[in-house]
Motif scaffolding. Structure first.
Motif, short mmCIF file in Angstrom:
data_model
loop_
_atom_site.label_atom_id
_atom_site.label_comp_id
_atom_site.label_asym_id
_atom_site.label_seq_id
_atom_site.Cartn_x
_atom_site.Cartn_y
_atom_site.Cartn_z
N ASP A 17 -21.13 10.09 -1.87
CA ASP A 17 -19.67 10.01 -1.93
C ASP A 17 -19.15 8.86 -1.07
N GLU A 52 -17.39 5.12 -2.31
CA GLU A 52 -16.07 4.64 -1.88
C GLU A 52 -16.17 3.31 -1.15
N ASN A 78 -16.44 0.71 -3.76
CA ASN A 78 -15.21 0.58 -4.53
C ASN A 78 -14.12 -0.18 -3.78
N LYS A 107 -9.07 3.60 4.60
CA LYS A 107 -9.01 3.66 3.14
C LYS A 107 -10.17 4.50 2.57
N ILE A 108 -11.33 4.37 3.18
CA ILE A 108 -12.49 5.16 2.73
C ILE A 108 -12.23 6.64 2.97
N GLU A 129 -9.33 8.14 3.22
CA GLU A 129 -8.25 8.59 2.35
C GLU A 129 -8.73 8.82 0.92
N ARG A 130 -9.64 7.99 0.44
CA ARG A 130 -10.15 8.18 -0.91
C ARG A 130 -10.99 9.46 -1.01
N CYS A 131 -11.75 9.75 0.03
CA CYS A 131 -12.53 10.99 0.03
C CYS A 131 -11.60 12.21 0.04
N TYR A 148 -8.45 12.16 -1.05
CA TYR A 148 -7.73 12.15 -2.33
C TYR A 148 -8.56 12.78 -3.45
N ASN A 149 -9.84 12.46 -3.50
CA ASN A 149 -10.69 12.98 -4.57
C ASN A 149 -10.72 14.51 -4.58
N TYR A 196 -7.10 15.80 -5.54
CA TYR A 196 -6.80 15.59 -6.97
C TYR A 196 -7.54 16.59 -7.84
N LYS A 231 -4.60 10.25 -13.18
CA LYS A 231 -5.53 9.58 -14.08
C LYS A 231 -5.27 10.03 -15.51
#
Length: 315
Positions: free
Chosen positions: A163, A167, A170, A246-247, A249-251, A253-254, A257, A273
């Motif tokens: 994971d 990220e 990405n 940012k990394i 926050e993406r973890c 967010y996933n 979501y 999405k």
């Protein structure tokens, strides 16, 4: 934009402000004269730009837009020195410009002169204060009536090495990062090293229900929005976050979501999405057609809030 043209435009703005205040014939003549100078310099600048343009270097759509976009808008210019007009005085010194923006952005909500703004106190726990402030809001009350149908309460889970690595890979190298931040390129090239450390730190953060304070810090930069560049009100603040933040926050967010996607309304088109503004318009059009076929009435309420994100500031 060359230095001569920039000075001419600043002088034009100053004379325009002067004319708006006294509205005299003399100030009008002075402004028109300076405006004509700006037009002449602008035409010369455009001519020089196109004469020096190498059409052979434009080989794909990315290089095309990178070349022509500055011609349509100067918002894309980087490292541009900002000059402001404050109290009929031109401010160019960097520290003074920073102080003006700091004062303006800190008081922007009060300056909107809007009554009954719900302010959240951070005297104790901001989350608890927010819950108390909005517990009787119609939206919250409606959510509470259907919440019992969702038995599984949300809880953050530990992530694995894949994971974190995903990220990191990405991360967009073209995005701005903080001045003293680790460059995105370095993080991606050494993903195997960073991923192990970030994995331990993120899971420790999740299990302790905290977000590292250092990752909450941001570089706030004024971004030109519209009209006169010398007016502080025509800029908006943009927060530049660290790459590590940012990394994280993406973890986060996933997981959020995945939990809320089935709960949100099918008519919630924003920030999801597979949804878009086009779908929203199609749904509205189909409802309008159906209503027209039934000889009914159809109404649309469109709202827009100036400086909407400024209302999220906690007091």
């Amino acid at each position: 934009m060359n230095k001569e043209l920039r000075k001419a435009i600043m002088a034009r703005s100053r004379l325009l402000n002067k004319h708006r205040k006294d509205n005299s014939t003399l100030s009008k003549i002075e402004y028109n004269k300076q405006r004509n100078i700006c037009v002449k310099l602008l035409r010369k600048s455009k001519k020089d730009f196109y004469n020096n343009l190498n059409a052979k270097s434009i080989t794909d759509s990315k290089s095309f837009w990178k070349t022509v976009k500055p011609s349509f808008s100067d918002k894309t210019l980087k490292n541009k020195t900002i000059s402001l007009i404050e109290n009929d005085k031109v401010i160019t010194e960097e520290n003074e410009v920073v102080k003006i923006f700091d004062s303006h952005f800190s008081n922007v909500v009060q300056n909107l002169d809007i009554e009954n703004i719900n302010c959240i106190s951070v005297s104790d726990d901001p989350v608890i204060e927010a819950i108390k402030s909005f517990e009787n809001h119609p939206s919250i009350m409606k959510i509470n009536t259907i919440f019992d149908t969702y038995i599984d309460l949300f809880r953050f889970q530990d992530v694995n090495l894949d994971d974190i690595s995903r990220e990191i890979n990405n991360l967009d190298k073209s995005k701005a990062c903080q001045e003293n931040d680790i460059p995105t390129k370095i993080i991606k090239e050494n993903c195997d090293i960073f991923a192990e450390h970030l994995l331990a730190d993120f899971n420790r953060s999740v299990n302790s229900n905290t977000f590292p304070d250092i990752l909450k810090l941001a570089d706030v930069r004024p971004i030109f929005k519209k009209e006169d560049r010398t007016d502080k009100c025509n800029y908006r603040p943009v927060s530049i976050l660290s790459n590590i933040s940012k990394i994280y926050e993406r973890c986060i967010y996933n997981q959020l979501y995945q939990y809320f996607d089935d709960i949100l309304s099918k008519y919630q088109f924003g920030f999801r999405k597979g949804y878009s503004a086009q779908q929203c318009l199609l749904v509205m059009i189909e409802k309008l057609r159906h209503c027209a076929d039934q000889r009914g009435a159809f109404g649309v309420l469109l709202t827009d809030l100036s400086k909407a994100f400024d209302y999220l500031i906690l007091y």
